[in-house]
Design a protein around this motif. Structure first.
Motif, mmCIF file in Angstrom:
data_model
loop_
_atom_site.group_PDB
_atom_site.id
_atom_site.type_symbol
_atom_site.label_atom_id
_atom_site.label_comp_id
_atom_site.label_asym_id
_atom_site.label_seq_id
_atom_site.Cartn_x
_atom_site.Cartn_y
_atom_site.Cartn_z
ATOM 1 N N GLU A 155 0.814 -1.213 0.000
ATOM 2 C CA GLU A 155 0.000 0.000 0.000
ATOM 3 C C GLU A 155 0.848 1.264 0.000
ATOM 4 N N THR A 156 1.842 1.311 0.865
ATOM 5 C CA THR A 156 2.625 2.541 1.027
ATOM 6 C C THR A 156 3.958 2.500 0.291
ATOM 7 N N GLY A 157 4.445 1.304 -0.041
ATOM 8 C CA GLY A 157 5.759 1.185 -0.660
ATOM 9 C C GLY A 157 6.905 1.290 0.328
ATOM 10 N N VAL A 158 6.610 1.367 1.622
ATOM 11 C CA VAL A 158 7.655 1.514 2.628
ATOM 12 C C VAL A 158 8.516 0.251 2.680
ATOM 13 N N ILE A 159 9.829 0.447 2.601
ATOM 14 C CA ILE A 159 10.788 -0.654 2.597
ATOM 15 C C ILE A 159 11.142 -1.012 4.036
ATOM 16 N N GLN A 160 11.066 -2.293 4.346
ATOM 17 C CA GLN A 160 11.363 -2.764 5.693
ATOM 18 C C GLN A 160 12.840 -3.135 5.834
ATOM 19 N N PRO A 161 13.388 -3.085 7.054
ATOM 20 C CA PRO A 161 14.806 -3.402 7.281
ATOM 21 C C PRO A 161 15.052 -4.913 7.266
ATOM 22 N N VAL A 162 14.839 -5.504 6.115
ATOM 23 C CA VAL A 162 14.881 -6.962 5.976
ATOM 24 C C VAL A 162 16.274 -7.516 6.254
ATOM 25 N N ASP A 163 17.312 -6.834 5.800
ATOM 26 C CA ASP A 163 18.669 -7.335 6.029
ATOM 27 C C ASP A 163 18.965 -7.454 7.519
ATOM 28 N N GLU A 164 18.603 -6.425 8.262
ATOM 29 C CA GLU A 164 18.864 -6.442 9.701
ATOM 30 C C GLU A 164 18.031 -7.517 10.398
ATOM 31 N N ILE A 165 16.773 -7.645 9.999
ATOM 32 C CA ILE A 165 15.920 -8.661 10.604
ATOM 33 C C ILE A 165 16.425 -10.061 10.287
ATOM 34 N N SER A 166 16.877 -10.263 9.062
ATOM 35 C CA SER A 166 17.372 -11.586 8.688
ATOM 36 C C SER A 166 18.625 -11.953 9.480
ATOM 37 N N ARG A 167 19.470 -10.956 9.775
ATOM 38 C CA ARG A 167 20.665 -11.234 10.587
ATOM 39 C C ARG A 167 20.291 -11.626 12.010
ATOM 40 N N ILE A 168 19.273 -10.968 12.542
ATOM 41 C CA ILE A 168 18.789 -11.321 13.878
ATOM 42 C C ILE A 168 18.273 -12.757 13.888
ATOM 43 N N CYS A 169 17.544 -13.116 12.838
ATOM 44 C CA CYS A 169 17.021 -14.476 12.751
ATOM 45 C C CYS A 169 18.155 -15.498 12.649
ATOM 46 N N GLU A 170 19.184 -15.162 11.884
ATOM 47 C CA GLU A 170 20.343 -16.054 11.775
ATOM 48 C C GLU A 170 20.997 -16.261 13.136
ATOM 49 N N GLU A 171 21.137 -15.175 13.893
ATOM 50 C CA GLU A 171 21.754 -15.270 15.220
ATOM 51 C C GLU A 171 20.993 -16.239 16.113
ATOM 52 N N HIS A 172 19.669 -16.278 15.949
ATOM 53 C CA HIS A 172 18.829 -17.120 16.798
ATOM 54 C C HIS A 172 18.470 -18.449 16.135
ATOM 55 N N GLU A 173 19.048 -18.694 14.964
ATOM 56 C CA GLU A 173 18.792 -19.932 14.220
ATOM 57 C C GLU A 173 17.296 -20.137 13.971
ATOM 58 N N VAL A 174 16.660 -19.042 13.548
ATOM 59 C CA VAL A 174 15.235 -19.037 13.213
ATOM 60 C C VAL A 174 15.078 -18.756 11.726
ATOM 61 N N LEU A 175 14.176 -19.454 11.070
ATOM 62 C CA LEU A 175 13.953 -19.230 9.642
ATOM 63 C C LEU A 175 13.304 -17.869 9.414
ATOM 64 N N PHE A 176 13.669 -17.253 8.295
ATOM 65 C CA PHE A 176 13.118 -15.944 7.955
ATOM 66 C C PHE A 176 12.533 -15.962 6.548
ATOM 67 N N HIS A 177 11.263 -15.566 6.448
ATOM 68 C CA HIS A 177 10.570 -15.453 5.162
ATOM 69 C C HIS A 177 10.252 -13.994 4.884
ATOM 70 N N THR A 178 10.406 -13.592 3.631
ATOM 71 C CA THR A 178 9.977 -12.259 3.240
ATOM 72 C C THR A 178 9.081 -12.326 2.009
ATOM 73 N N ASP A 179 7.952 -11.647 2.094
ATOM 74 C CA ASP A 179 7.071 -11.443 0.952
ATOM 75 C C ASP A 179 7.671 -10.285 0.152
ATOM 76 N N ALA A 180 8.309 -10.624 -0.953
ATOM 77 C CA ALA A 180 9.021 -9.624 -1.754
ATOM 78 C C ALA A 180 8.281 -9.312 -3.046
ATOM 79 N N VAL A 181 6.981 -9.539 -3.057
ATOM 80 C CA VAL A 181 6.177 -9.343 -4.265
ATOM 81 C C VAL A 181 6.338 -7.924 -4.807
ATOM 82 N N GLN A 182 6.245 -6.928 -3.935
ATOM 83 C CA GLN A 182 6.390 -5.545 -4.391
ATOM 84 C C GLN A 182 7.854 -5.140 -4.549
#
Length: 380
Positions: A155-182
């Protein structure tokens, strides 16, 4: 003012490019074979599918074996969420962390999984529409199966801090999914060197046909299938491949990046001109973080206006825009995204989203701004 046609709803869908159509045509005509066929026409169809897979992998910076073709973003999102939950819930990992601004393809899947016993956590966003990565860190527990945060809001086109979130998930050994359709049409992904485990995209957002998409699944992940049948897509996603559409998607992804930066710069300049022109009108605000926004998005709200009425008046002047997500048009409820961002009640129902791409021109932008100013005089 003379009526013309201006398409400014590219976040909803895009036109098929000529190069994509050319890539598709052989498989809509003479080369109509089933890719599972052992005869020559079938083998040629199989080569087309695998060539498209290679092109997709090159565009996304991953291995061809990590590309699974789907029917679009909705299926890809459903598969990423439900497939991960089904694979990990037996191990006691039942928590899924996401955000309140996700696309309905994610939110409605999460609602379904909640009924299946999943622990769903939806994180808030700030007024600028962005999530704080530290909120993700705080929400992760030992029983977390997946974090799912969209790369950019539809809706807004606002870009989320996906790189930073994915690094946090890696640190915790948690899978990370991103809806990158837009996001995929405008942002570069290097999946081999990222913490992204799963990524969804849709062909019709990037000048490929409707009804085709991709779910990237990092090699080594255990993601359960949600469809059952034949052995297509390495046995993960059955059904006879839509060869023509897949060939078109591969070509569209191949076409994205040779002039990626120049194209984005041109679209951003058009968007900025449009936004500045619209904001000159009294009672108009722009939604989202303009510093962290996809190049073509311009979401505005008009104080005291009826967004649906504005859209109809724009349509009468030949301008195509939307009130938000095309998948929820006709919904009488105010935008869940704008509500989550704290947009005031006297603005929230007057939202209009314009989304531009490389086919738009300065003349289009001038026509939109002039027409919108005239419409506001009548509508308010």
């Amino acid at each position: 003012m003379e009526k013309k046609f201006v398409y400014a709803d590219n976040a909803a869908t895009t036109r098929i490019s000529q190069s994509v159509l050319d890539a598709m045509m052989p498989y809509l005509t003479d080369q109509f074979g089933n890719p599972s066929g052992v005869y020559s026409i079938g083998r040629r169809a199989r080569r087309a599918v695998e060539t498209a897979r290679q092109k997709a992998a090159q565009a996304l910076g991953c291995e061809p074996s990590e590309i699974c073709f789907t029917s679009g973003g909705t299926e890809s999102d459903n598969w990423a969420l439900a497939g991960t939950y089904r694979a990990l819930a037996p191990e006691g990992k039942k928590r899924i962390i996401s955000t309140v601004i996700e696309h309905p393809a994610v939110l409605n899947t999460l609602e379904y999984l909640k009924k299946q016993g999943a622990d769903i956590v939806l994180l808030p966003v700030a007024e600028n529409g962005r999530i704080d990565p530290e909120e993700v860190r705080k929400a992760i527990t030992p029983d977390t199966a997946l974090v799912s945060v969209m790369a950019a809001n539809n809706e807004t086109g606002v870009i989320q801090p996906v790189d930073e979130i994915s690094r946090i998930c890696e640190e915790h050994e948690v899978l990370f999914h991103t809806d990158a359709v837009q996001a995929v049409p405008h942002l570069r992904f290097d999946l081999a060197h990222s913490g992204i485990s799963l990524l969804s995209l849709s062909g019709h957002k990037l000048h490929a046909p409707k009804g085709t998409g991709i779910l990237y699944i990092k090699n080594g992940l255990s993601v359960s299938q949600i469809l059952f049948g034949g052995s297509q897509e390495s046995g993960l996603r059955p059904g006879t491949e839509n060869t023509a559409a897949i060939a078109g998607l591969g070509k569209a992804l191949e076409d994205l990046f040779p002039d990626h930066e120049d194209r984005n710069a041109r679209i951003s300049a058009l968007r900025d001109k449009l936004a500045d022109g619209l904001l000159k009108n009294e009672g108009v605000i722009m939604n989202g973080d303009r510093e962290n926004m996809l190049p073509g998005h311009c979401s505005i709200s008009v104080k005291g206006a009826d967004g649906e009425k504005l859209l109809l008046m724009l349509d009468l002047k030949g301008i195509c825009a939307s009130a938000g997500s095309a998948c929820t048009s006709g919904d009488a409820e105010p935008s869940h995204v704008l509500k989550a961002m704290g947009v005031k009640n006297d603005y929230i129902n007057g939202s209009v989203r314009f989304t531009l791409d490389e086919y738009n021109t300065e003349e289009d932008v001038d026509y939109i701004t002039e027409t919108f100013a005239e419409i506001l005089k009548k509508a308010l």
